[in-house]
Write a protein that holds these residues in place. Structure first.
Motif, PDB file in Angstrom:
ATOM      1  N   ALA A 159      50.704  12.545 -15.669  1.00 57.65           N
ATOM      2  CA  ALA A 159      51.757  12.467 -14.284  1.00 57.65           C
ATOM      3  C   ALA A 159      53.091  11.993 -15.005  1.00 57.65           C
ATOM      4  O   ALA A 159      53.127  11.208 -15.960  1.00 57.65           O
ATOM      5  CB  ALA A 159      51.388  11.484 -13.314  1.00 57.65           C
ATOM      6  N   VAL A 160      54.211  12.537 -14.473  1.00 49.91           N
ATOM      7  CA  VAL A 160      55.539  11.603 -15.020  1.00 49.91           C
ATOM      8  C   VAL A 160      56.328  11.346 -13.507  1.00 49.91           C
ATOM      9  O   VAL A 160      56.046  12.287 -12.562  1.00 49.91           O
ATOM     10  CB  VAL A 160      56.376  12.744 -15.601  1.00 49.91           C
ATOM     11  CG1 VAL A 160      57.803  12.047 -16.113  1.00 49.91           C
ATOM     12  CG2 VAL A 160      55.693  13.192 -16.816  1.00 49.91           C
ATOM     13  N   ILE A 161      56.923  10.046 -13.561  1.00 54.73           N
ATOM     14  CA  ILE A 161      57.593   9.913 -12.180  1.00 54.73           C
ATOM     15  C   ILE A 161      59.083   9.673 -12.362  1.00 54.73           C
ATOM     16  O   ILE A 161      59.357   8.956 -13.709  1.00 54.73           O
ATOM     17  CB  ILE A 161      56.778   8.906 -11.555  1.00 54.73           C
ATOM     18  CG1 ILE A 161      56.734   7.525 -12.374  1.00 54.73           C
ATOM     19  CG2 ILE A 161      55.533   9.332 -11.104  1.00 54.73           C
ATOM     20  CD1 ILE A 161      56.079   6.254 -11.531  1.00 54.73           C
ATOM     21  N   THR A 162      59.917   9.670 -11.527  1.00 61.96           N
ATOM     22  CA  THR A 162      61.144   9.086 -11.563  1.00 61.96           C
ATOM     23  C   THR A 162      61.352   8.536 -10.014  1.00 61.96           C
ATOM     24  O   THR A 162      60.506   8.194  -9.442  1.00 61.96           O
ATOM     25  CB  THR A 162      62.247  10.546 -11.548  1.00 61.96           C
ATOM     26  OG1 THR A 162      62.193  11.147 -10.361  1.00 61.96           O
ATOM     27  CG2 THR A 162      62.032  11.214 -12.783  1.00 61.96           C
ATOM     28  N   HIS A 163      62.506   8.030  -9.875  1.00 60.20           N
ATOM     29  CA  HIS A 163      62.939   7.307  -8.630  1.00 60.20           C
ATOM     30  C   HIS A 163      62.590   8.032  -7.357  1.00 60.20           C
ATOM     31  O   HIS A 163      62.202   7.436  -6.302  1.00 60.20           O
ATOM     32  CB  HIS A 163      64.369   6.945  -8.622  1.00 60.20           C
ATOM     33  CG  HIS A 163      65.315   8.100  -8.525  1.00 60.20           C
ATOM     34  ND1 HIS A 163      65.703   8.338  -7.161  1.00 60.20           N
ATOM     35  CD2 HIS A 163      65.843   8.851  -9.546  1.00 60.20           C
ATOM     36  CE1 HIS A 163      66.417   9.592  -7.538  1.00 60.20           C
ATOM     37  NE2 HIS A 163      66.624   9.764  -8.554  1.00 60.20           N
ATOM     38  N   LYS A 164      62.609   9.662  -7.354  1.00 59.05           N
ATOM     39  CA  LYS A 164      62.172  10.309  -6.431  1.00 59.05           C
ATOM     40  C   LYS A 164      60.645  10.080  -6.022  1.00 59.05           C
ATOM     41  O   LYS A 164      60.507  10.557  -4.777  1.00 59.05           O
ATOM     42  CB  LYS A 164      62.260  11.826  -6.495  1.00 59.05           C
ATOM     43  CG  LYS A 164      63.776  12.255  -7.068  1.00 59.05           C
ATOM     44  CD  LYS A 164      64.091  13.626  -7.423  1.00 59.05           C
ATOM     45  CE  LYS A 164      65.382  13.917  -7.763  1.00 59.05           C
ATOM     46  NZ  LYS A 164      65.821  15.189  -8.364  1.00 59.05           N
ATOM     47  N   ASP A 165      59.786   9.457  -6.861  1.00 59.20           N
ATOM     48  CA  ASP A 165      58.296   9.186  -6.376  1.00 59.20           C
ATOM     49  C   ASP A 165      58.231   7.966  -5.935  1.00 59.20           C
ATOM     50  O   ASP A 165      57.020   7.585  -5.788  1.00 59.20           O
ATOM     51  CB  ASP A 165      57.737   9.551  -7.868  1.00 59.20           C
ATOM     52  CG  ASP A 165      57.870  10.876  -8.375  1.00 59.20           C
ATOM     53  OD1 ASP A 165      57.153  11.594  -7.878  1.00 59.20           O
ATOM     54  OD2 ASP A 165      58.455  11.037  -9.182  1.00 59.20           O
ATOM     55  N   VAL A 166      59.462   7.191  -5.822  1.00 54.65           N
ATOM     56  CA  VAL A 166      59.068   5.757  -5.555  1.00 54.65           C
ATOM     57  C   VAL A 166      59.407   5.590  -3.825  1.00 54.65           C
ATOM     58  O   VAL A 166      60.596   5.794  -3.552  1.00 54.65           O
ATOM     59  CB  VAL A 166      60.172   4.836  -6.329  1.00 54.65           C
ATOM     60  CG1 VAL A 166      59.663   3.178  -5.920  1.00 54.65           C
ATOM     61  CG2 VAL A 166      59.767   5.085  -7.601  1.00 54.65           C
ATOM     62  N   ALA A 203      65.865   4.013 -12.325  1.00 51.56           N
ATOM     63  CA  ALA A 203      67.217   4.290 -12.196  1.00 51.56           C
ATOM     64  C   ALA A 203      67.555   5.490 -11.531  1.00 51.56           C
ATOM     65  O   ALA A 203      66.865   6.393 -11.566  1.00 51.56           O
ATOM     66  CB  ALA A 203      67.989   4.164 -13.458  1.00 51.56           C
ATOM     67  N   GLU A 204      68.420   5.546 -10.511  1.00 55.75           N
ATOM     68  CA  GLU A 204      68.733   6.823  -9.949  1.00 55.75           C
ATOM     69  C   GLU A 204      69.938   7.503 -10.410  1.00 55.75           C
ATOM     70  O   GLU A 204      69.628   8.283 -11.203  1.00 55.75           O
ATOM     71  CB  GLU A 204      69.184   6.308  -8.262  1.00 55.75           C
ATOM     72  CG  GLU A 204      67.982   5.597  -7.758  1.00 55.75           C
ATOM     73  CD  GLU A 204      68.291   5.238  -6.302  1.00 55.75           C
ATOM     74  OE1 GLU A 204      69.352   5.520  -5.769  1.00 55.75           O
ATOM     75  OE2 GLU A 204      67.196   4.740  -5.541  1.00 55.75           O
TER      76      GLU A 204
END
Length: 434
Positions: A65-72, A87-88
């Protein structure tokens, strides 16, 4: 009731396990099937994120898995509520976390991070808090570079009348002091292990020094009630204030919930030194009014704390600094201003003393400077001004159980300082003359 522990050696309840290598720290907890977390951090101290392409990273064999702010679910957290989990559209310091990967092993995780394509439009940063306070300084954040204590840009402590105090002084002694930033360098770097349980709960093994505060933050970030998250802590391989902020628990929790598998994130020593919280630097200006016989009648202090990019515990640190910067001395007129200033450095936070250590350093250097200006023994100056029983601090607290004079008398004996008879006879219970 007589105290029977003072002066006695007390065995640490966990000391034997530590030296025997039997203590189990977070990184010693092994759960089969655990994934390894690694993060993409900002390469610049300030900038706008123009593009983030994760497609190549997601194709690395072993990446789960890879996550960014969109997954928080809730991307803001921290003591000031202003930090971003990931960071956004912008970064405020070099090393700010942008994306995180969970992989079967460390090699796969590092390869995935290496293949993340990031485009940042670098902006002009500001690193010096004195420069950051200027009206035309680059903005660390849109709201401005100075934390607001309510409607005020600084924490003020006002006791007595500072101007009247200076009028009563025979001399004015001024001094400027700088206390550099410091890193805790605790033996155990930041680490976290999050384990999804068959019951539907999430267990987090943590190094936190503020576990129940962090439990509420993590639950808010991942969008779970507190009944669904259990944190196991209490064994900390060195902290000294470095683990009062969440560094890894929220990330492992997010990845564990996304993958349904245990996830561990162990920071490297390099990451810990460069990107975790530390003691921010201080700049302090003292102006003291003193009579010829060595009585401090007025103290004015302006202190500036370099907070780094986010609020964290800095406002609280400034509070405590301002409350105590007048020192253990009775001064009838005190005026203190304490500023919490943002720069494009990693966020500063707590370290031993919560702002009091720099205050003590500067205050005692100033006492030596005053003694030199008066041609007086520095011991004499400190005895003359030391708090006596029943006197009032700058925060209007009446002191009791005072023992500074007795402590200095004992200390003088330890270091071989021969005190004159009148200082040997002095006590904290004596009322001050005049």
């Amino acid at each position: 009731m007589a105290l029977n522990v003072v002066g006695q050696r007390v065995k640490r309840y966990d000391g034997l396990a530590h030296v025997a290598g039997e203590t189990r720290f977070v990184d010693d907890v092994i759960v089969p099937g655990t994934l390894v977390a690694k993060g993409l951090r900002s390469p610049v101290p300030k900038g706008l994120i123009k593009k983030l392409d994760l497609s190549a990273a997601e194709k690395v064999p072993g990446v789960v898995a890879v996550i960014t702010h969109k997954d928080v679910p809730n991307n803001r957290y921290g003591w000031g509520g202003d930090q971003y989990v990931l960071a956004e559209d912008h970064v405020r310091y070099k090393g700010e976390l942008i994306a995180v990967v969970a992989a079967e092993d460390e090699d796969a995780a590092l390869e995935a991070v290496d293949k993340m394509k990031l485009e940042i439009e670098e902006q002009e940063p500001v690193f010096d808090p004195l420069e950051a306070m200027k009206p035309d300084a680059p903005k660390v954040r849109p709201e401005g570079n100075i934390f607001m204590f309510g409607d005020s840009p600084c924490r003020k402590i006002i006791f007595g009348d500072i101007n009247e105090g200076f009028k009563k002084a025979d001399i004015i002694v001024e001094g400027k002091y700088h206390h550099q930033s410091l890193k805790h360098a605790q033996l155990e770097p930041h680490a976290s292990l999050a384990v999804p349980e068959a019951t539907g709960r999430l267990t987090i093994y943590t190094v936190s020094q503020a576990m129940y505060f962090h439990l509420t933050w993590v639950c808010n970030i991942v969008g779970l009630p507190m009944s669904k998250v259990r944190m196991i802590g209490g064994t900390v391989g060195g902290g000294f204030g470095s683990k009062n902020d969440v560094h890894a628990d929220h990330i492992t929790a997010l990845l564990a919930l996304k993958t349904g598998r245990p996830v561990k994130w162990r920071w490297t020593r390099e990451e810990d030194l460069l990107f975790s919280t530390f003691r921010g630097s201080w700049d302090m200006e003292f102006k003291d009014g003193v009579t010829k016989d060595g009585r401090l009648v007025a103290r004015q202090v302006k202190s500036i704390r370099d907070s780094g990019a986010y609020t964290s515990l800095n406002a609280y640190v400034v509070d405590k600094h301002c409350f105590l910067v007048a020192g253990p001395y009775f001064i009838p007129n005190v005026y203190v201003e304490g500023y919490c200033v943002y720069t494009n450095k990693p966020p500063a936070s707590s370290m031993r003393g919560f702002g009091i250590t720099p205050a003590t350093y500067a205050g005692e250097m100033q006492m030596n400077k005053i003694a030199e200006a008066l041609g007086m023994d520095p011991w004499e100056l400190r005895f003359k001004n030391a708090f006596r029983e029943g006197e009032m601090t700058a925060t209007q607290r009446v002191v009791d159980a005072v023992a500074l004079i007795e402590t200095m008398q004992t200390l003088a004996g330890v270091v071989g300082k021969e005190l004159p008879p009148h200082l040997k006879a002095m006590t904290s219970a004596q009322k001050r003359e005049g």
